[in-house]
Design a protein around this motif. Structure first.
Motif, PDB file in Angstrom:
ATOM      1  N   ALA A  10      -6.418 -12.976  -6.606  1.00 37.47           N
ATOM      2  CA  ALA A  10      -5.015 -12.827  -6.211  1.00 37.47           C
ATOM      3  C   ALA A  10      -4.440 -11.531  -6.779  1.00 37.47           C
ATOM      4  CB  ALA A  10      -4.198 -14.028  -6.689  1.00 37.47           C
ATOM      5  N   LEU A  11      -4.780 -11.213  -8.006  1.00 37.60           N
ATOM      6  CA  LEU A  11      -4.313  -9.948  -8.609  1.00 37.60           C
ATOM      7  C   LEU A  11      -4.855  -8.754  -7.845  1.00 37.60           C
ATOM      8  CD1 LEU A  11      -4.748 -10.608 -12.443  1.00 37.60           C
ATOM      9  CD2 LEU A  11      -2.607 -10.114 -11.300  1.00 37.60           C
ATOM     10  N   GLU A  12      -6.144  -8.818  -7.508  1.00 35.17           N
ATOM     11  CA  GLU A  12      -6.780  -7.714  -6.787  1.00 35.17           C
ATOM     12  C   GLU A  12      -6.133  -7.498  -5.429  1.00 35.17           C
ATOM     13  OE1 GLU A  12      -9.349  -5.485  -7.418  1.00 35.17           O
ATOM     14  OE2 GLU A  12      -9.254  -6.094  -9.519  1.00 35.17           O
ATOM     15  N   ILE A  13      -5.857  -8.633  -4.733  1.00 35.37           N
ATOM     16  CA  ILE A  13      -5.247  -8.537  -3.404  1.00 35.37           C
ATOM     17  C   ILE A  13      -3.873  -7.876  -3.497  1.00 35.37           C
ATOM     18  CG2 ILE A  13      -4.229  -9.934  -1.523  1.00 35.37           C
ATOM     19  CD1 ILE A  13      -7.200  -9.879  -1.345  1.00 35.37           C
ATOM     20  N   MET A  14      -3.156  -8.146  -4.594  1.00 36.40           N
ATOM     21  CA  MET A  14      -1.830  -7.535  -4.755  1.00 36.40           C
ATOM     22  C   MET A  14      -1.927  -6.030  -5.027  1.00 36.40           C
ATOM     23  SD  MET A  14       0.117 -10.173  -7.204  1.00 36.40           S
ATOM     24  CE  MET A  14       0.066 -11.925  -6.893  1.00 36.40           C
ATOM     25  N   GLY A  15      -3.140  -5.572  -5.325  1.00 36.73           N
ATOM     26  CA  GLY A  15      -3.305  -4.150  -5.633  1.00 36.73           C
ATOM     27  C   GLY A  15      -3.231  -3.873  -7.118  1.00 36.73           C
ATOM     28  N   VAL A  16      -3.300  -4.936  -7.932  1.00 43.04           N
ATOM     29  CA  VAL A  16      -3.255  -4.769  -9.387  1.00 43.04           C
ATOM     30  C   VAL A  16      -4.669  -4.483  -9.890  1.00 43.04           C
ATOM     31  CG1 VAL A  16      -2.721  -5.944 -11.571  1.00 43.04           C
ATOM     32  CG2 VAL A  16      -1.326  -6.395  -9.553  1.00 43.04           C
TER      33      VAL A  16
END
Lengths: 251, 262
Positions: free
Chosen positions: B135-141
């Protein structure tokens, strides 16, 4: 619009996706359906870059995501919202903090504007007054709705939804389906839903692709799916007695 | 057939390739961890949160172990050098050297590897298997940076303080037990702990502590971050984090001692 162009994915030499090409249109709820292990979740993860592809590419309104650098991908990902199967809410954060997370990380809003945005998103998913709750205090359906609220917080152009109805009762499933449909139409976003729930497909599937053994085996919409003569799709759709009765009535 | 046999015999002498793969993955992870943070204010807040979780919440166990070990070291030393030829202040001197050079930096860090390391690995492992990292990766974090960097920075900052507290409590407990049990007088012990004192030994200990803090947090984060599977694998990652952190602490200890003290 999202386009998968000839995507091939292997795990330890085993081909899970073979030359998958598909177009997922804007303003529509696009479904990827298929049996468990058919490769539909892998396809989604390849499209959002959680998995690297061996061959092929994913295009977002013509922008080749697969060929992008890490930083370019990061900026495109701000246009993507995703609802995970289990919600994937951050356990240590409250509902409000979960939805606010992408806003604090990337948004240029003031605190007041962020609170307003959070309340708007919670209203959108009919979950007002739950700002202070932690994910552990929420039911399965509530978690999904908070997940949707977090996914739409940054006004995404693309929404990915992985098994939105798994573990939910039929009534809550309908609420989630309606929510996904409303959000897609209201904001004219490209929504891609991975599911094997035929109720959901029949309720909201504007465009459907059927993945079988890592290949696109059939494509169409919810009207054509019932009259399809594809053997594998037929076995998938009419697996239950209930659906077989419906088919008999239809024919 | 012959070539197959040859390949097999060569393979016997080749080191386990997965070890190199892990090293490669570990250093790639570190490169991502130290890439530019998205928003510094959020990272600062996370570092403060981790300082509390990793450091302040470990203070109790560090204090308890240091007090008891300081007392035990003093009694053991007194028992082993019970001779008229050896002056009584040697007890204080030996206790100080043992506590400052090895017990506080190494043994306390080994214990922290168990407490902090398993906690980090299970936290990140759970986040991985429940798709929170995705989920963090998908947000671009940059998920490695956001999750791991604050832990490393917090440990590197707070561990030296924990070790200084441990040294003080260990030596102080030694003085109390020495006086109370009558094995060494307070004056002799005090003379012993000041005898041939070299400031560099404290610096050496703190350099080791910083290195161990880095090893514990980065190795445990590596095992947690790359967990695959479910609850069972989270447990395995947690165990591996403690085992590998402990082994690396001992290896790094040997290397640093060789470099700094000889």
């Amino acid at each position: 619009m999202i386009e998968a162009r000839g995507i091939t994915k292997r795990f330890d030499g085993r081909e899970v996706l073979s030359d998958v090409s598909a177009v997922f249109e804007e303003g529509k709820v696009n479904f990827i359906i298929g049996r468990s292990g058919s490769g539909k979740s892998v396809l989604t993860k390849c499209l959002v870059g959680l998995l690297d592809v061996e061959e092929g590419s994913a295009l977002y309104h013509g922008r080749n995501f697969t060929a992008m650098s890490r930083n370019e991908r990061k900026s495109l990902r701000k246009e993507i919202g995703m609802l995970f199967q289990g919600g994937a809410l951050f356990d240590s954060l409250t509902v409000e903090q979960n939805i606010m997370f992408p806003l604090t990380m990337f948004g240029e809003m003031s605190k007041k504007e962020m609170h307003e945005r959070v309340n708007f998103c919670l209203e959108r998913v009919q979950l007002t007054e739950s700002n202070g709750l932690f994910p552990a205090e929420l039911s399965g359906g509530m978690k999904k709705r908070v997940g949707i609220a977090r996914a739409i917080a940054m006004n995404p152009r693309y929404l990915f939804v992985d098994e939105p109805n798994s573990g939910l009762d039929p009534q809550t499933s309908i609420v989630i389906d309606n929510l996904i449909r409303e959000i897609t139409y209201d904001y004219n976003i490209t929504t891609l839903v991975v599911s094997h729930d035929m109720n959901s497909v029949m309720e909201t599937g504007d465009s459907i692709i059927f993945i079988y053994e890592g290949r696109v085996h059939w494509r169409g919409d919810r009207r054509s799916i019932l009259r399809s003569e594809n053997k594998e799709l037929d076995a998938f759709v009419y697996a239950s007695e209930f659906m077989r009765i419906i088919k008999e009535k239809l024919t | 057939m012959r070539s197959r046999e040859n390949t097999g015999s060569i393979a016997v002498f080749l080191p386990d390739m997965s070890l190199f793969r892990h090293f490669g993955k570990y250093f790639i992870m570190l490169k991502q961890v130290f890439s530019r943070p998205e928003r510094l204010s959020i990272y600062r807040r996370q570092i403060l949160f981790e300082i509390d979780k990793i450091g302040v919440q470990s203070l109790g166990i560090v204090a308890l172990l240091s007090i008891f070990m300081g007392a035990i070291i003093t009694l053991q030393t007194a028992y082993n050098i019970d001779s008229a030829w050896i002056p009584a202040y040697t007890i204080g001197f030996t206790a100080r050297q043992t506590i400052v050079l090895e017990f506080s930096p190494t043994i306390i860090c080994l214990i922290l590897a168990g407490k902090v390391g398993s906690n980090i690995a299970s936290e990140l492992g759970t986040m991985r298997v429940t798709e929170q990292i995705d989920a963090l990766e998908i947000m671009g974090v940059n998920s490695t940076g956001y999750l791991i960097l604050p832990k490393i920075v917090a440990a590197v900052l707070i561990f030296p303080f924990l070790i200084i507290i441990s040294m003080f409590l260990g030596i102080f407990a030694g003085a109390i037990i020495g006086e109370w049990s009558g094995v060494v007088s307070m004056a002799d012990y005090e003379y012993g702990i000041q005898y041939d004192f070299r400031q560099f030994q404290i610096i050496y200990s703190l350099i080791k502590t910083v290195a161990f803090a880095f090893v514990i947090t980065s190795v445990s984060s590596y095992h947690g971050y790359y967990t695959r599977g479910g609850a069972l694998e989270v447990g395995q990652s947690s165990t591996q984090a403690v085992v590998y952190s402990s082994i690396l602490i001992i290896v790094v200890n040997l290397v640093l001692t060789q470099i700094l003290l000889t």
